[in-house]
Design an enzyme around this catalytic site. Structure first.
Site, PDB file in Angstrom:
ATOM      1  CG  HIS A  77      10.819   2.399 -28.430  1.00  0.00           C
ATOM      2  ND1 HIS A  77      11.942   1.895 -27.820  1.00  0.00           N
ATOM      3  CD2 HIS A  77       9.977   2.708 -27.429  1.00  0.00           C
ATOM      4  CE1 HIS A  77      11.772   1.887 -26.516  1.00  0.00           C
ATOM      5  NE2 HIS A  77      10.586   2.375 -26.250  1.00  0.00           N
ATOM      6  CE1 TYR A 115      -8.009   6.722 -13.270  1.00  0.00           C
ATOM      7  CE2 TYR A 115      -6.429   6.459 -15.030  1.00  0.00           C
ATOM      8  CZ  TYR A 115      -7.021   5.994 -13.876  1.00  0.00           C
ATOM      9  OH  TYR A 115      -6.610   4.812 -13.336  1.00  0.00           O
ATOM     10  CD  GLU A 139      -0.389   3.870  12.109  1.00  0.00           C
ATOM     11  OE1 GLU A 139      -0.031   4.002  13.293  1.00  0.00           O
ATOM     12  OE2 GLU A 139      -0.510   2.773  11.542  1.00  0.00           O
ATOM     13  CG  ASP A 147      -2.501   1.660   3.969  1.00  0.00           C
ATOM     14  OD1 ASP A 147      -2.578   2.750   3.341  1.00  0.00           O
ATOM     15  OD2 ASP A 147      -1.485   1.339   4.615  1.00  0.00           O
ATOM     16  CG  HIS A 191      -2.222  -0.698   0.942  1.00  0.00           C
ATOM     17  ND1 HIS A 191      -3.145  -0.221   0.036  1.00  0.00           N
ATOM     18  CD2 HIS A 191      -2.746  -1.851   1.410  1.00  0.00           C
ATOM     19  CE1 HIS A 191      -4.180  -1.041  -0.032  1.00  0.00           C
ATOM     20  NE2 HIS A 191      -3.955  -2.048   0.795  1.00  0.00           N
TER      21      HIS A 191
END
Ligand code: NI
Length: 459
Positions: free
Chosen positions: A300, A356, A432, A158, A153
């Site tokens: 390329h 997106y 946290e 998470d 994560h």
């Protein structure tokens, strides 16, 4: 004053001015009546929510560490989905599982009528081998695109799941006082489905996540290592960019490297195209309106120093913040590439895949909810920021319903900002203490939105 004022007009003019003023006042009143006056949770409910938020912190950390230690790749969030479904069922809410492969939706119906609010957390981890020496560091391995890799994560999802579980638990406890319904949307595959698979927000929408009951508004957050702990950051309109893949195939004519006049050299033509593309942003786009990026990240062509090859392949990425500008940039890329190729006697095939959309915060909703974010984070701790050129598939929800997406500061308080490992890297970590800020923010947005006070419309 008044006398002076009236002597400035003849009687007729004065009358028409008064009529105009009356009209203006009336239309202002009509406008006001359609507006939200304020959005704020009742003090008694707020006090309960604040207390329960404090109490839930150890559980937030426990959930986050469980998810951190058990990361799963996009569209493979099997254990993660099962754990969330189990948790939501234990809260007594209606649970839809699985949806969009491994996703989970919990529906909490409040005791009073009101809007349907969607809250979203993403669930997937990344093919990154963790380098942190935390006791709950990930040891998980999996296969990604045929390669053995660690799974981590490394983006903070998470934390997002832990925050949303916390919000679900607290709101469930206060169910009878809620005005409306909350849909807790746990979404797989935000980082993108594996090749050949569907996934993420668009698949959730396709499978009906915004229906039954119909979602009126969506809120979502992302923990952000570059935002200081204790603050939240947002902006109205384009917060994060749209992403389009760019592919250009330049076809020329091969020849011996010693006789370029026999060739149409695709390497030289490609170089001109790459430089030409740079002038689209710098010279042809109104950058005061919004930013834009065109990056050619790979080229390329050729195999040996003295052979002029037949073709060249360019790959790039396009970032914009405004749908109209996005279309203009696409048109200009096509024109620039094909005409430069044509001028050299080559051809250019241009392919643009829209991946997106822009993460677009509804301006009225953002204005209305900004005070809620500030109340949640504390005075002066909700900041308006510049747009970010990364992307987020929450944007698909925002194409369907008004939505507000924001960042929650997550960098460890004892680290300097420049030393903070960025998202998607092996050393990524969060402080946290950010989890509780996330919970407060989503709770405040939800219950404030439920308690919006509007004057009834006249007609
Ligand atoms: Ni992320």
């Amino acid at each position: 004053m008044r006398t002076q004022f009236t002597t400035m007009f003849s009687v007729g003019e004065e009358f028409s001015t008064l009529t105009k003023m009356k009209k203006i006042t009336l239309s202002a009143l009509v406008l006001l009546q359609a507006c939200v006056l304020w959005a704020q949770t009742s003090p008694s409910l707020q006090a309960k929510l604040d207390q329960q938020t404090k109490e839930i912190e150890p559980r937030l950390i426990e959930w986050r560490r469980y998810f951190h230690q058990n990361p799963e790749l996009s569209n493979r969030e099997v254990k993660t989905g099962a754990k969330i479904a189990e948790q939501l069922r234990a809260l007594g809410m209606e649970v839809q599982y699985p949806i969009a492969k491994t996703g989970v939706v919990g529906i909490l119906k409040g005791g009073k009528p009101g809007p349907v609010i969607g809250l979203r957390a993403d669930m997937d981890a990344l093919p990154v081998t963790e380098r942190n020496s935390l006791p709950f560091a990930s040891k998980v391995k999996d296969n990604f695109n045929g390669m053995e890799t660690g799974v981590m994560h490394a983006c903070g999802h998470d934390g997002h799941m832990s925050i949303l579980l916390g919000v679900a638990e607290i709101l469930s406890k206060n169910k009878s006082e809620l005005k409306g319904t909350v849909k807790f949307i746990f979404q797989p595959s935000e980082e993108g489905a594996p090749p050949g698979e569907e996934g993420g927000a668009s698949l959730m929408i396709k499978e009906g996540v915004l229906e039954n009951p119909k979602v009126d508004v969506m809120f979502g957050l992302h923990l952000q290592s570059l935002v200081p702990l204790g603050t939240v950051a947002y902006k109205p309109e384009g917060l994060m960019a749209s992403v389009d893949n760019l592919n250009i195939k330049v076809k020329g004519r091969g020849a011996h490297g010693a006789t370029p006049w026999d060739s149409v050299d695709p390497i030289v033509v490609s170089s001109q195209i790459i430089l030409g593309l740079q002038t689209i942003v710098s010279r042809q786009t109104e950058l005061t309106k919004a930013a834009a990026v065109i990056t050619v990240g790979s080229m390329h062509s050729g195999i040996r120093r003295n052979i002029i090859p037949e073709e060249a392949i360019l790959e790039g990425t396009i970032r914009t913040f405004d749908a109209e500008m996005q279309k203009k940039v696409h048109d200009k890329i096509r024109t620039t590439a094909t005409r430069i190729a044509e001028s050299a006697g080559a051809t250019a095939e241009v392919g643009i895949d829209i991946l997106y959309p822009v993460t677009y915060n509804d301006p009225a909703l953002t204005r209305e909810m900004a005070p809620s974010l500030e109340r949640a984070a504390g005075k002066g701790n909700a900041k308006v920021i510049a747009p970010v050129t990364m992307a987020e598939d929450f944007s698909f929800f925002q194409q369907k319903v008004p939505g507000l997406f924001f960042f929650v500061g997550a960098y460890p308080a004892d680290m300097n900002l420049t030393a903070q490992p960025t998202h998607h890297t092996a050393d990524f970590m969060i402080d946290e203490r950010c989890l509780i800020v996330g919970v407060k923010s989503l709770l405040t947005l939800t219950t404030d939105y439920m308690n919006r006070t509007t004057l009834p419309k006249t007609k």
